[in-house]
Design an enzyme around this catalytic site. Structure first.
Site, PDB file in Angstrom:
ATOM      1  CG  HIS A   1     -32.392  21.689  78.424  1.00  0.00           C
ATOM      2  ND1 HIS A   1     -32.666  20.561  77.700  1.00  0.00           N
ATOM      3  CD2 HIS A   1     -31.574  21.301  79.446  1.00  0.00           C
ATOM      4  CE1 HIS A   1     -32.046  19.518  78.253  1.00  0.00           C
ATOM      5  NE2 HIS A   1     -31.377  19.945  79.302  1.00  0.00           N
TER       6      HIS A   1
ATOM      7  CD  GLU B   1     -30.587  23.112  83.173  1.00  0.00           C
ATOM      8  OE1 GLU B   1     -31.594  22.942  82.444  1.00  0.00           O
ATOM      9  OE2 GLU B   1     -29.990  22.179  83.735  1.00  0.00           O
TER      10      GLU B   1
ATOM     11  CD  GLU C   1     -30.377  16.543  78.771  1.00  0.00           C
ATOM     12  OE1 GLU C   1     -29.235  17.065  78.800  1.00  0.00           O
ATOM     13  OE2 GLU C   1     -31.258  16.840  79.585  1.00  0.00           O
TER      14      GLU C   1
END
Length: 511
Positions: free
Chosen positions: A280, A277, A306
């Site tokens: 991202h 995460e 991604e």
């Protein structure tokens, strides 16, 4: 009204819309982290009301007048200029919003909110029967939306839609088409299953029990925060919280949040989930702030998104250099790792073993999990598979591709949050992200030299700066495929990814 005035009107109007949408993002974050149990019904209605407001703004007739005045003017003569990028995206968004009835937009928003809430409650109970009505409603609404979007068509720069699923896929990965993905996955499957056979036949096995010792949640959180800071995530512009299914969400400039989930007896989920995460979030924090609220300031696609998360989770986070830097600190934080050698730990976190859970899958088998989901989604939208038969089809494909099968629904067809939020067409972007990641990383090393020695010294800034200059700063100026080709000098390909896996796992497993 001059084209310049019309464009300024568009900027102001669309940025105000983006502020309103960001309140929806904040509400969505709260619903998946902090909301009281009894607040979900009200939140679903809030989201429906906001969807109604956003739909009204997205279809405001003034947009048509402003767009017409700017289109064809010298202001957008250069197709890669900021105004041209924005106007083309705004035109497509306007056409799509005008085609989707307000009733459908509102119903979808409410159904997504209710579906995710139901999934969070029913998955732990293994209640597929209870979840199925929510899924049926979502599928019907998403299919209706896809039929409308297929008629509107894609961006003029992208290939036409060949089937219904393309219209959904395009929303996550502009320009991607099902027929191309099927060819790509066929190539990948052959390479991956050949590699997997050699790994399983090598006779070498890491001791993964060292990852299933006691790892107190507070210690995991402490260590995760240290990793975030070291890698470049700005905690003054974000936060880390626990949740049922990890996610990253951008509220706006200065507020990019991530979540993870911890297990007291498993190292990988909390730590590598956080690194994923974080990847991202690093992308979102690196987007051009001055373009926020416009397409030029947005991530170009979920596949590119991604690529950043999978890079930091795997190519960086599972590298030996990374743990040469952080393993001594991990041993200080986690007493249970005190007797573990670095090489054994590195082998364990890169263990290859067919498994049931996608988010915990290794790099070699991960894309086979995505293949299962892609084939099921295609069968659903091609009318070849009824929703009621999903569990059986899921089990059959897991046996065929991974040699394992779920004993329940929660670790099978109900394991992912995506379908509960109507996110059909999302899953293929994970595999595209893996391919882009390997290609970007290969290019970075060609320009910067070997990166693992830098990681071992704690230098993550050099690689992050490279990514920000070449990928993040571009926002959505280029289409995904064009961005990959611009950065790497070659079109997207599975070969760099397969080559990376061959080198890494051939070394680990001794072949």
């Amino acid at each position: 009204m001059t084209p310049e005035t019309a464009y300024q009107n568009l900027l102001e109007f669309q940025r105000e819309t983006a502020y309103l949408a960001s309140l929806g993002a904040l509400a969505a974050w709260d619903q998946r982290t902090m909301i009281p149990k009894k607040g979900h019904e009200h939140r679903a209605r809030q989201m429906a009301a906001l969807a109604r407001l956003l739909h009204a703004r997205a279809t405001d007739p003034r947009l048509e007048a402003w767009l017409e005045r700017v289109e064809g003017s010298p202001l957008v003569a250069d197709p890669l200029s900021d105004p041209a990028v924005n106007v083309r995206a705004w035109r497509l968004a306007y056409q799509r919003a005008r085609a989707i009835p307000e009733r459908l937009a509102v119903e979808l928003a409410q159904a997504r909110s209710e579906g995710e809430t139901a999934w969070e409650a029913l998955r732990p109970q293994d209640d597929w029967k209870g979840f199925l009505p929510y899924l049926k409603r979502l599928f019907a609404l998403v299919k209706e939306e896809a039929e409308i979007l297929k008629e509107v068509g894609p961006d003029p720069l992208d290939p036409p839609f060949g089937e219904l699923y393309d219209a959904l896929l395009d929303g996550y990965e502009p320009g991607a088409r099902a027929k191309d993905l099927e060819l790509l996955f066929a190539q990948l499957r052959q390479g991956l299953q050949g590699l997997l056979d050699r790994i399983l036949g090598s006779g070498k096995r890491p001791d993964t029990s060292i990852l299933h010792r006691p790892f107190p949640v507070e210690a995991q959180r402490t260590f995760a925060l240290e990793l975030l800071l070291a890698c470049g995530y700005d905690l003054e512009a974000g936060r880390l919280d626990p949740t049922a299914h990890p996610f990253e969400i951008s509220i706006g400039p200065g507020d990019v949040r991530i979540t993870t989930r911890y297990y007291e007896d498993f190292f990988n989920a909390g730590i590598f989930g956080t690194l994923h995460e974080m990847g991202h979030a690093l992308y979102e924090q690196g987007l051009p702030r001055e373009h926020w609220g416009t397409p030029r300031g947005e991530a170009v696609s979920l596949g590119v998104h991604e690529s950043q998360s999978r890079t930091w989770e795997n190519l960086v986070g599972r590298s030996l250099g990374f743990w040469e830097r952080f393993f001594p600190r991990a041993q200080e934080v986690f007493a249970s790792l005190g007797d573990v050698k670095l090489q054994d730990f590195h082998f364990a976190i890169n263990a290859v073993e067919p498994s049931l859970i996608r988010v915990e899958a290794d790099e070699v088998t991960y894309n086979l999990h995505i293949l299962v989901r892609l084939e099921l989604e295609l069968a659903l939208f091609r009318g070849e598979l009824p929703l009621e038969d999903l569990p059986g089809a899921w089990e059959e494909k897991y046996r065929a591709y991974l040699g394992v099968a779920p004993k329940d629904y929660k670790d099978g067809v109900m394991q992912d949050v995506h379908w509960s939020g109507g996110m059909f067409g999302y899953f293929p972007t994970y595999t595209l992200g893996n391919l882009y990641a390997a290609q970007f990383f290969q290019k970075a090393e060609a320009e910067l030299g070997p990166l693992e020695p830098r990681f071992a010294r704690g230098d993550f800034r050099t690689f992050l700066d490279w990514s920000r200059a070449r990928i993040h700063a571009e926002g959505s100026r280029f289409r995904p495929r064009a961005l990959v080709e611009r950065v790497t000098g070659a079109p997207p390909s599975a070969l760099p990814f397969l080559g990376y896996l061959e080198r890494k796992y051939g070394s680990l497993y001794g072949f």
